[in-house]
Design an enzyme around this catalytic site. Sequence first.
Site, PDB file in Angstrom:
ATOM      1  CG  MET A  16      -1.898  -1.194   1.171  1.00 44.73           C
ATOM      2  SD  MET A  16      -3.416  -0.902   2.080  1.00 44.73           S
ATOM      3  CE  MET A  16      -2.807  -0.596   3.700  1.00 44.73           C
ATOM      4  N   GLY A  17       2.149   1.079  -0.412  1.00 41.19           N
ATOM      5  CA  GLY A  17       3.046   2.229  -0.486  1.00 41.19           C
ATOM      6  C   GLY A  17       3.586   2.585   0.886  1.00 41.19           C
ATOM      7  N   GLY A  46      11.494  -2.987   5.241  1.00 47.08           N
ATOM      8  CA  GLY A  46      10.849  -4.305   5.206  1.00 47.08           C
ATOM      9  C   GLY A  46      10.296  -4.599   3.815  1.00 47.08           C
ATOM     10  CG  HIS A  47       7.050  -2.239   2.081  1.00 45.03           C
ATOM     11  ND1 HIS A  47       6.866  -1.086   2.816  1.00 45.03           N
ATOM     12  CD2 HIS A  47       5.879  -2.901   2.142  1.00 45.03           C
ATOM     13  CE1 HIS A  47       5.641  -1.065   3.297  1.00 45.03           C
ATOM     14  NE2 HIS A  47       5.014  -2.153   2.907  1.00 45.03           N
ATOM     15  CG  HIS A  96       8.678  -0.143   5.993  1.00 40.36           C
ATOM     16  ND1 HIS A  96       9.017  -1.472   5.981  1.00 40.36           N
ATOM     17  CD2 HIS A  96       7.339  -0.105   6.241  1.00 40.36           C
ATOM     18  CE1 HIS A  96       7.956  -2.194   6.240  1.00 40.36           C
ATOM     19  NE2 HIS A  96       6.906  -1.403   6.385  1.00 40.36           N
ATOM     20  CG  MET A  99      11.273  -1.773   9.915  1.00 42.79           C
ATOM     21  SD  MET A  99      12.394  -1.650   8.545  1.00 42.79           S
ATOM     22  CE  MET A  99      13.894  -1.390   9.465  1.00 42.79           C
ATOM     23  CB  SER A 100       4.572  -0.911  10.705  1.00 37.59           C
ATOM     24  OG  SER A 100       3.296  -0.412  10.393  1.00 37.59           O
TER      25      SER A 100
HETATM   26  O1  PAF Z   1       0.013  -5.723   3.508  1.00 35.95           O
HETATM   27  C1  PAF Z   1      -0.438  -4.807   2.791  1.00 35.95           C
HETATM   28  O2  PAF Z   1       0.192  -3.770   2.578  1.00 35.95           O
HETATM   29  C2  PAF Z   1      -1.820  -4.961   2.198  1.00 35.95           C
HETATM   30  O3  PAF Z   1      -2.690  -5.578   3.082  1.00 35.95           O
HETATM   31  C3  PAF Z   1      -1.838  -5.647   0.831  1.00 35.95           C
HETATM   32  C4  PAF Z   1      -1.353  -7.096   0.915  1.00 35.95           C
HETATM   33  C5  PAF Z   1      -0.951  -4.880  -0.131  1.00 35.95           C
HETATM   34  C6  PAF Z   1      -3.262  -5.665   0.270  1.00 35.95           C
HETATM   35  O4  PAF Z   1      -3.771  -4.379   0.131  1.00 35.95           O
END
Ligand code: PAF
Length: 287
Positions: free
Chosen positions: A37-38, A43-44, A41, A191-192
Amino acid sequence: MRTSEARMRTVSSPAAMRRLSARWRARGLSVGFVPTMGALHRGHLSLVERARAENDRVVVSVFVNPTQFGPQEDFSRYPRPFRRDASLCRKAGADALYHPAPGVMYPPGFSTFVEIPDLSAPLCGRSRPGHFRGVATVVLKLLNQVSPDRLYLGEKDFQQLTVLRRMVRDLDLPVAVRGCRIHRERDGLAMSSRNAYLTPQERALAPRLRAALGLCAAAARRGSAPAAALGAGRRALRAIPGVRLEYLELVDPETLQPVRRLRGKMRLLTALRIGRTRLIDNIAIKV
Ligand code: PAF
Protein backbone atom coordinates in the site's frame (compact mmCIF):
# COMPACT_ATOMS: atom_id res chain seq x y z
CA MET A 1 18.88 -13.39 -14.43
CA ARG A 2 18.03 -9.79 -15.21
CA THR A 3 18.67 -8.70 -18.78
CA SER A 4 19.05 -5.23 -20.26
CA GLU A 5 15.58 -3.86 -19.34
CA ALA A 6 16.81 -1.81 -16.40
CA ARG A 7 14.16 0.93 -16.80
CA MET A 8 11.22 0.67 -14.41
CA ARG A 9 7.80 1.14 -15.98
CA THR A 10 4.87 2.67 -14.16
CA VAL A 11 1.64 0.96 -15.13
CA SER A 12 -1.79 2.12 -14.07
CA SER A 13 -4.38 0.07 -15.95
CA PRO A 14 -5.14 -3.64 -15.44
CA ALA A 15 -5.07 -4.19 -19.21
CA ALA A 16 -1.58 -2.67 -19.56
CA MET A 17 -0.36 -4.69 -16.56
CA ARG A 18 -1.73 -7.90 -18.07
CA ARG A 19 -0.11 -7.15 -21.44
CA LEU A 20 3.29 -6.47 -19.89
CA SER A 21 3.20 -9.64 -17.81
CA ALA A 22 1.99 -11.70 -20.80
CA ARG A 23 4.92 -10.38 -22.89
CA TRP A 24 7.40 -11.41 -20.22
CA ARG A 25 5.83 -14.81 -19.78
CA ALA A 26 5.77 -15.40 -23.54
CA ARG A 27 9.55 -14.96 -23.44
CA GLY A 28 9.79 -17.57 -20.69
CA LEU A 29 10.63 -15.00 -17.99
CA SER A 30 9.47 -15.61 -14.41
CA VAL A 31 7.59 -12.87 -12.56
CA GLY A 32 7.78 -12.06 -8.84
CA PHE A 33 5.12 -9.83 -7.27
CA VAL A 34 5.23 -7.66 -4.13
CA PRO A 35 1.82 -6.10 -3.30
CA THR A 36 2.02 -3.02 -1.06
CA MET A 37 0.00 0.00 0.00
CA GLY A 38 3.05 2.23 -0.49
CA ALA A 39 4.79 4.29 2.22
CA LEU A 40 7.59 1.82 1.64
CA HIS A 41 10.17 0.99 4.30
CA ARG A 42 13.14 -1.35 4.52
CA GLY A 43 10.85 -4.31 5.21
CA HIS A 44 9.05 -3.80 1.87
CA LEU A 45 12.34 -3.30 0.06
CA SER A 46 13.67 -6.58 1.41
CA LEU A 47 10.67 -8.28 -0.24
CA VAL A 48 11.51 -6.56 -3.53
CA GLU A 49 15.14 -7.64 -3.19
CA ARG A 50 14.17 -11.24 -2.53
CA ALA A 51 11.79 -11.19 -5.50
CA ARG A 52 14.62 -9.69 -7.56
CA ALA A 53 16.94 -12.53 -6.59
CA GLU A 54 14.40 -15.28 -7.38
CA ASN A 55 12.71 -14.01 -10.57
CA ASP A 56 13.54 -12.56 -13.97
CA ARG A 57 11.05 -9.72 -13.57
CA VAL A 58 9.62 -8.00 -10.48
CA VAL A 59 6.36 -6.08 -10.15
CA VAL A 60 5.57 -3.96 -7.08
CA SER A 61 2.02 -2.68 -6.66
CA VAL A 62 1.19 0.47 -4.71
CA PHE A 63 -2.51 0.65 -4.00
CA VAL A 64 -4.13 1.90 -0.80
CA ASN A 65 -7.03 -0.50 -0.80
CA PRO A 66 -10.23 1.12 0.50
CA THR A 67 -12.07 -2.17 1.10
CA GLN A 68 -9.68 -3.28 3.84
CA PHE A 69 -10.21 -0.19 6.02
CA GLY A 70 -13.08 0.12 8.47
CA PRO A 71 -15.17 3.30 8.59
CA GLN A 72 -13.28 4.63 11.65
CA GLU A 73 -9.84 3.65 10.35
CA ASP A 74 -7.01 5.64 8.78
CA PHE A 75 -7.79 5.26 5.04
CA SER A 76 -7.85 9.00 4.34
CA ARG A 77 -4.74 9.80 6.39
CA TYR A 78 -2.76 6.72 5.28
CA PRO A 79 0.59 8.09 3.96
CA ARG A 80 0.87 8.24 0.14
CA PRO A 81 4.43 9.40 -0.72
CA PHE A 82 4.17 8.09 -4.28
CA ARG A 83 7.27 9.72 -5.81
CA ARG A 84 9.46 8.53 -2.97
CA ASP A 85 7.98 5.02 -3.28
CA ALA A 86 8.65 5.00 -7.02
CA SER A 87 12.24 6.00 -6.51
CA LEU A 88 12.76 3.34 -3.81
CA CYS A 89 11.25 0.65 -6.05
CA ARG A 90 13.49 1.65 -8.91
CA LYS A 91 16.58 1.51 -6.68
CA ALA A 92 15.54 -1.87 -5.27
CA GLY A 93 15.39 -3.25 -8.81
CA ALA A 94 11.66 -3.41 -9.63
CA ASP A 95 10.85 -3.72 -13.34
CA ALA A 96 7.31 -2.39 -13.03
CA LEU A 97 5.43 -0.30 -10.52
CA TYR A 98 1.72 -1.04 -10.75
CA HIS A 99 -0.40 1.82 -9.44
CA PRO A 100 -4.08 1.41 -10.37
CA ALA A 101 -6.65 4.05 -9.38
CA PRO A 102 -9.39 3.11 -6.87
CA GLY A 103 -12.10 3.63 -9.51
CA VAL A 104 -10.34 1.17 -11.81
CA MET A 105 -10.04 -1.49 -9.12
CA TYR A 106 -13.58 -0.94 -7.83
CA PRO A 107 -15.75 0.35 -10.68
CA PRO A 108 -19.38 1.28 -9.98
CA GLY A 109 -21.41 -1.86 -9.31
CA PHE A 110 -18.45 -3.84 -7.96
CA SER A 111 -19.91 -6.55 -5.72
CA THR A 112 -17.74 -9.69 -5.62
CA PHE A 113 -15.71 -10.42 -2.48
CA VAL A 114 -13.51 -13.27 -1.28
CA GLU A 115 -14.15 -14.55 2.24
CA ILE A 116 -11.99 -16.90 4.31
CA PRO A 117 -14.12 -16.80 7.46
CA ASP A 118 -12.39 -19.21 9.85
CA LEU A 119 -9.00 -17.51 9.48
CA SER A 120 -10.38 -13.98 9.25
CA ALA A 121 -12.60 -13.95 12.34
CA PRO A 122 -10.11 -14.33 15.24
CA LEU A 123 -7.27 -12.04 16.35
CA CYS A 124 -7.25 -8.86 14.20
CA GLY A 125 -10.59 -9.88 12.69
CA ARG A 126 -12.32 -9.17 16.01
CA SER A 127 -11.54 -5.48 15.97
CA ARG A 128 -11.34 -5.14 12.15
CA PRO A 129 -14.42 -6.91 10.77
CA GLY A 130 -14.25 -7.07 6.98
CA HIS A 131 -10.53 -6.29 6.87
CA PHE A 132 -9.33 -9.66 5.55
CA ARG A 133 -12.22 -9.85 3.11
CA GLY A 134 -10.92 -6.60 1.62
CA VAL A 135 -7.32 -7.87 1.64
CA ALA A 136 -8.17 -11.21 0.01
CA THR A 137 -10.36 -9.55 -2.62
CA VAL A 138 -7.77 -7.00 -3.67
CA VAL A 139 -4.92 -9.53 -3.67
CA LEU A 140 -6.92 -11.91 -5.84
CA LYS A 141 -7.63 -9.06 -8.27
CA LEU A 142 -3.96 -8.05 -8.29
CA LEU A 143 -2.87 -11.65 -8.89
CA ASN A 144 -5.26 -11.87 -11.83
CA GLN A 145 -3.84 -8.66 -13.26
CA VAL A 146 -0.13 -9.35 -12.66
CA SER A 147 -0.11 -13.17 -13.18
CA PRO A 148 3.05 -13.71 -11.15
CA ASP A 149 4.86 -16.98 -10.53
CA ARG A 150 5.68 -15.96 -6.95
CA LEU A 151 3.95 -13.73 -4.42
CA TYR A 152 6.07 -12.11 -1.67
CA LEU A 153 4.43 -11.21 1.65
CA GLY A 154 5.90 -10.13 4.98
CA GLU A 155 5.49 -12.25 8.09
CA LYS A 156 4.76 -9.12 10.11
CA ASP A 157 1.14 -9.36 8.94
CA PHE A 158 1.09 -12.98 9.93
CA GLN A 159 -2.69 -13.41 9.90
CA GLN A 160 -2.82 -11.80 6.45
CA LEU A 161 -0.12 -14.19 5.22
CA THR A 162 -2.06 -17.17 6.61
CA VAL A 163 -5.35 -15.97 5.08
CA LEU A 164 -3.73 -15.42 1.68
CA ARG A 165 -1.95 -18.78 1.72
CA ARG A 166 -5.32 -20.41 2.34
CA MET A 167 -6.97 -18.42 -0.47
CA VAL A 168 -4.24 -19.49 -2.90
CA ARG A 169 -4.61 -23.12 -1.81
CA ASP A 170 -8.42 -23.20 -1.77
CA LEU A 171 -8.85 -21.45 -5.13
CA ASP A 172 -5.99 -23.34 -6.85
CA LEU A 173 -4.24 -20.13 -7.79
CA PRO A 174 -1.11 -20.82 -9.84
CA VAL A 175 1.26 -18.82 -7.66
CA ALA A 176 3.83 -19.79 -5.01
CA VAL A 177 3.54 -17.78 -1.78
CA ARG A 178 6.79 -16.73 -0.13
CA GLY A 179 6.53 -15.51 3.48
CA CYS A 180 9.47 -13.24 4.34
CA ARG A 181 10.88 -12.56 7.79
CA ILE A 182 10.08 -9.43 9.79
CA HIS A 183 12.44 -6.48 9.53
CA ARG A 184 12.95 -4.57 12.75
CA GLU A 185 14.33 -1.22 13.78
CA ARG A 186 17.43 -1.35 15.99
CA ASP A 187 15.33 -1.25 19.17
CA GLY A 188 13.20 -4.17 18.00
CA LEU A 189 10.14 -2.30 16.66
CA ALA A 190 8.75 -4.21 13.69
CA MET A 191 8.92 -1.99 10.59
CA SER A 192 5.53 -0.67 9.53
CA SER A 193 4.25 2.26 7.49
CA ARG A 194 2.11 3.14 10.52
CA ASN A 195 5.17 3.67 12.77
CA ALA A 196 5.30 7.14 11.24
CA TYR A 197 2.17 8.03 13.24
CA LEU A 198 3.95 7.51 16.60
CA THR A 199 4.98 10.59 18.58
CA PRO A 200 8.61 10.56 19.85
CA GLN A 201 7.32 9.64 23.35
CA GLU A 202 5.26 6.75 21.95
CA ARG A 203 8.12 5.64 19.73
CA ALA A 204 10.38 5.48 22.80
CA LEU A 205 8.22 2.66 24.23
CA ALA A 206 9.36 0.18 21.56
CA PRO A 207 12.03 -1.55 23.68
CA ARG A 208 9.43 -2.23 26.37
CA LEU A 209 7.08 -3.81 23.82
CA ARG A 210 9.87 -5.99 22.56
CA ALA A 211 10.85 -6.96 26.12
CA ALA A 212 7.25 -7.94 27.00
CA LEU A 213 6.92 -10.13 23.91
CA GLY A 214 10.36 -11.61 24.57
CA LEU A 215 9.32 -12.43 28.14
CA CYS A 216 6.27 -14.31 26.95
CA ALA A 217 8.18 -16.11 24.18
CA ALA A 218 10.92 -17.13 26.63
CA ALA A 219 8.35 -18.51 29.08
CA ALA A 220 6.74 -20.51 26.26
CA ARG A 221 10.10 -21.86 25.11
CA ARG A 222 10.91 -22.88 28.69
CA GLY A 223 7.75 -24.97 28.64
CA SER A 224 5.43 -22.88 30.88
CA ALA A 225 1.73 -23.57 30.34
CA PRO A 226 0.28 -21.31 27.57
CA ALA A 227 -1.95 -19.48 30.09
CA ALA A 228 1.02 -18.72 32.35
CA ALA A 229 3.25 -17.54 29.49
CA LEU A 230 0.48 -15.37 28.05
CA GLY A 231 -0.44 -14.03 31.49
CA ALA A 232 3.12 -12.84 32.02
CA GLY A 233 3.24 -11.24 28.56
CA ARG A 234 -0.14 -9.53 28.92
CA ARG A 235 0.75 -8.11 32.35
CA ALA A 236 4.04 -6.76 30.98
CA LEU A 237 2.30 -5.13 27.99
CA ARG A 238 -0.50 -3.62 30.08
CA ALA A 239 2.08 -2.16 32.48
CA ILE A 240 3.48 0.05 29.69
CA PRO A 241 1.96 3.52 30.04
CA GLY A 242 -0.28 4.47 27.11
CA VAL A 243 -0.52 0.91 25.74
CA ARG A 244 -3.96 -0.63 25.20
CA LEU A 245 -3.60 -4.32 24.55
CA GLU A 246 -6.02 -5.75 21.97
CA TYR A 247 -4.76 -9.31 22.14
CA LEU A 248 -1.75 -11.46 22.86
CA GLU A 249 -2.25 -15.07 21.75
CA LEU A 250 -0.22 -18.19 21.11
CA VAL A 251 -1.66 -19.90 18.06
CA ASP A 252 -1.16 -22.71 15.62
CA PRO A 253 0.48 -21.03 12.57
CA GLU A 254 -1.85 -22.70 10.07
CA THR A 255 -5.24 -22.66 11.78
CA LEU A 256 -4.66 -19.56 13.96
CA GLN A 257 -6.44 -21.40 16.78
CA PRO A 258 -5.05 -20.96 20.32
CA VAL A 259 -2.69 -23.75 21.31
CA ARG A 260 -3.56 -25.85 24.34
CA ARG A 261 -0.11 -27.36 24.76
CA LEU A 262 3.26 -25.90 23.92
CA ARG A 263 4.49 -28.25 21.27
CA GLY A 264 5.92 -27.96 17.75
CA LYS A 265 5.66 -24.74 15.76
CA MET A 266 3.57 -21.89 17.18
CA ARG A 267 3.20 -18.18 16.69
CA LEU A 268 2.93 -15.57 19.40
CA LEU A 269 0.80 -12.76 17.96
CA THR A 270 -0.17 -9.38 19.35
CA ALA A 271 -2.07 -6.25 18.40
CA LEU A 272 -2.10 -3.17 20.57
CA ARG A 273 -2.67 0.53 20.47
CA ILE A 274 -0.26 3.21 21.53
CA GLY A 275 -2.16 6.47 21.52
CA ARG A 276 -3.95 6.61 18.16
CA THR A 277 -1.67 4.09 16.48
CA ARG A 278 -2.47 0.40 16.14
CA LEU A 279 0.58 -1.88 15.93
CA ILE A 280 0.90 -5.60 15.32
CA ASP A 281 3.84 -7.94 15.86
CA ASN A 282 4.60 -11.63 16.19
CA ILE A 283 7.31 -14.12 17.07
CA ALA A 284 7.83 -17.67 15.83
CA ILE A 285 8.16 -20.20 18.65
CA LYS A 286 9.27 -23.79 18.37
CA VAL A 287 9.26 -26.10 21.35
O1 PAF B 1 0.01 -5.72 3.51
C1 PAF B 1 -0.44 -4.81 2.79
O2 PAF B 1 0.19 -3.77 2.58
C2 PAF B 1 -1.82 -4.96 2.20
O3 PAF B 1 -2.69 -5.58 3.08
C3 PAF B 1 -1.84 -5.65 0.83
C4 PAF B 1 -1.35 -7.10 0.91
C5 PAF B 1 -0.95 -4.88 -0.13
C6 PAF B 1 -3.26 -5.67 0.27
O4 PAF B 1 -3.77 -4.38 0.13
